[in-house]
Scaffold this active site. Structure first.
Site, short mmCIF file in Angstrom:
data_model
loop_
_atom_site.label_atom_id
_atom_site.label_comp_id
_atom_site.label_asym_id
_atom_site.label_seq_id
_atom_site.Cartn_x
_atom_site.Cartn_y
_atom_site.Cartn_z
N HIS A 103 5.20 -17.07 -8.74
CA HIS A 103 4.91 -15.89 -7.88
C HIS A 103 4.41 -16.47 -6.62
CE1 HIS A 103 2.72 -11.94 -7.43
NE2 HIS A 103 2.70 -12.58 -6.41
N HIS A 139 5.03 -15.80 -1.98
CA HIS A 139 5.78 -15.10 -0.81
C HIS A 139 6.24 -15.89 0.05
CE1 HIS A 139 3.54 -11.07 -2.35
NE2 HIS A 139 2.79 -11.98 -3.17
N GLN A 149 5.57 -4.03 -0.04
CA GLN A 149 4.11 -4.37 0.42
C GLN A 149 3.45 -3.13 1.11
OE1 GLN A 149 2.20 -7.55 0.81
NE2 GLN A 149 0.95 -5.99 0.61
N HIS A 159 3.38 -6.28 -8.40
CA HIS A 159 1.92 -6.37 -8.13
C HIS A 159 1.03 -5.48 -8.60
CE1 HIS A 159 3.32 -9.41 -5.31
NE2 HIS A 159 2.02 -9.61 -4.79
N GLU A 208 -4.17 -5.24 -8.11
CA GLU A 208 -4.88 -6.28 -7.40
C GLU A 208 -6.08 -5.79 -6.65
OE1 GLU A 208 -2.27 -8.35 -4.72
OE2 GLU A 208 -3.59 -10.01 -4.63
N ASP A 215 1.14 -18.00 -5.21
CA ASP A 215 0.98 -16.80 -4.54
C ASP A 215 1.17 -17.04 -3.18
OD1 ASP A 215 0.72 -13.98 -4.40
OD2 ASP A 215 -1.49 -13.83 -4.48
N1 17E Z 1 0.72 -9.32 -0.71
C1 17E Z 1 -0.30 -8.75 -1.79
O1 17E Z 1 -0.12 -7.73 -1.77
N2 17E Z 1 -1.23 -9.64 -2.45
C2 17E Z 1 -1.05 -10.93 -2.03
N3 17E Z 1 -1.72 -11.51 -2.95
C3 17E Z 1 -0.34 -11.38 -1.25
C4 17E Z 1 0.53 -10.55 -0.48
C5 17E Z 1 -0.38 -13.07 -1.03
FE FE2 Z 2 1.59 -11.69 -4.52
#
Ligand code: 17E
Ligand code: FE2
Length: 413
Positions: free
Chosen positions: A57, A59, A152, A210, A213, A309
């Site tokens: 994982h 980006h 995103q 995702h 989070e 990440d």
């Molecule tokens: N974008 C997101 O939604 N969450 C993250 N932890 C990162 C990017 C790094």
């Molecule tokens: Fe991520």
């Protein structure tokens, strides 16, 4: 090429591993320590030989952009998304490729040979996705790269979000992503999960969402994802990343949730350094840890692995490609420094991650599998973490890809 004096996880004694072409041809027990006689061979010096480390994982499209055009001052996920939105407007094809290649070099230098990268597809031009598809081909000699179509800014909440996801898969994404906790409403979160599961089922892609989070204990999209996976029989192909809200769910809800998670057979990725940094930001004291229930998922027989990440991006200012750093931090953060966890902790960055990525027989120290492996600096998992060891040699397709010389200390007294 032979690798002599190798220790293997879960086995006692020493072994000689014979590589022929790009395959492991034999694994033979040694009666005693051997001396290196052929200059083509490698001496593991009675330390571990393992299958390559995995980054499940990261980006890569956002790597190495921290501070551009401004720094994330609050340390929240949400300000990170805003900063990235400003940086994203400035990205070009070559800029994405150059930074992704630099970050991949950092991963390779730490023994990683398999990478799953999330790539932002909430961009009408799909600039990052098109660049990463080229990078995937250009780095084949270094790593196997899986590309996630990652929305995103949302699927339902972003203009043409569904069409962009569909186009990203048509262009060549390997994995379908999602971000239900960021959609404008709970209903949109639910419908985004159904949409992305349909897209994956139709296209044959894997899934990595995702999911939840946020420290908001009301964020409960994990149950939606798990149920969609269960009903479709897709669990082994589905991953829930982050799931940090689970750190805020009460035990009564988690008891019920775990039954579904287990039935679904889905995989989990935790990014403990990132989450300990981004979460807990709306708390005063006591302050939540903001990580998912890693030890508890593991104890319940579910598959969990660790990821980095970020490397120097709007969400996280540090990082150097060393997944062992994430392992060490994660074991602390998740209360996993007990003796039994330490004995098998490398699972969290090797075998468990391979299962998440569906690598199957493309991974592992077994006869007939690819000649991809690492010589480590310590004889077992526990000592590897305690000594803050390194991957000293990375072998890929039967050839040495990376060699590291550890720092040497000299003392006069
Ligand atoms: N974008 C997101 O939604 N969450 C993250 N932890 C990162 C990017 C790094
Ligand atoms: Fe991520």
């Amino acid at each position: 090429m032979n690798i002599i004096n190798a220790r293997l996880r879960g086995k006692s004694g020493l072994f000689c591993i014979r590589l022929e072409g790009d395959r492991i041809a034999a694994i033979e027990p040694q009666a005693s320590v051997l001396a290196l006689s052929n200059p083509e061979d490698l001496d593991a010096s009675q330390n571990l030989v393992v299958a390559p480390f995995i980054e499940p994982h990261i980006h890569l499209d956002a790597a190495l952009t921290a501070g551009e055009p401004r720094w994330n001052m609050s340390g929240t996920l949400f300000e990170g998304i805003e900063c990235w939105g400003e940086r994203k407007a400035l990205t070009t094809h070559d800029d994405i490729k150059a930074r992704a290649r630099k970050a991949l070099d950092m991963l390779v230098d730490h023994g990683i040979q398999h990478v799953r990268t999330h790539v932002d597809v909430t961009d009408p031009a799909l600039t990052a996705l098109k660049a990463m598809v080229e990078v995937r081909d250009e780095v084949r000699q270094l790593v196997d790269l899986q590309i996630v179509a990652f929305p995103q800014e949302g699927i339902e909440s972003f203009a043409n979000g569904r069409a962009l996801m569909t186009e990203a898969v048509a262009i060549g994404a390997d994995v379908v992503g999602g971000i239900p906790h960021f959609e404008n409403t709970r209903d949109q979160g639910v419908s985004s999960v159904k949409f992305l599961m349909d897209l994956a089922e139709r296209s044959g892609c894997l899934v990595d969402v995702h999911c939840d989070e946020t420290d908001d204990p009301q964020s409960r999209f994990l149950e939606v994802l798990a149920e969609e996976a269960r009903v479709r029989g897709m669990g082994a192909r589905v991953t829930a990343s982050h799931t940090v809200a689970m750190g805020s769910y009460d035990n009564a809800y988690c008891y019920k949730l775990f039954r579904l998670l287990k039935l679904s057979g889905i995989n989990f990725v935790s990014c403990p350094t990132e989450s300990i940094h981004l979460q807990g930001r709306f708390d005063s004291f006591p302050k939540r840890r903001g990580v998912t229930r890693v030890a508890e998922l593991d104890r319940a027989g579910m598959n969990v692995c660790f990821g980095q990440d970020s490397i120097v991006d709007p969400w996280y200012p540090l990082g150097n490609g060393n997944i062992l750093r994430i392992l060490e931090a994660g074991l602390h953060i998740c209360h996993m420094l007990g003796y039994e966890d330490l004995q098998r902790c490398l699972d969290l960055i090797t075998d468990n991650s391979a299962r998440t990525l569906n690598l199957g027989e493309r991974y592992g120290i077994e006869v007939g599998r690819p000649a991809n492996l690492l010589l480590l600096s310590a004889p077992d998992d526990y000592e590897m973490v305690r000594s803050q060891g390194h991957a000293l040699v990375s072998v890929r397709h039967g050839k040495v890809l990376m060699r590291r010389t550890p720092a040497r200390v000299e003392r006069s007294a």
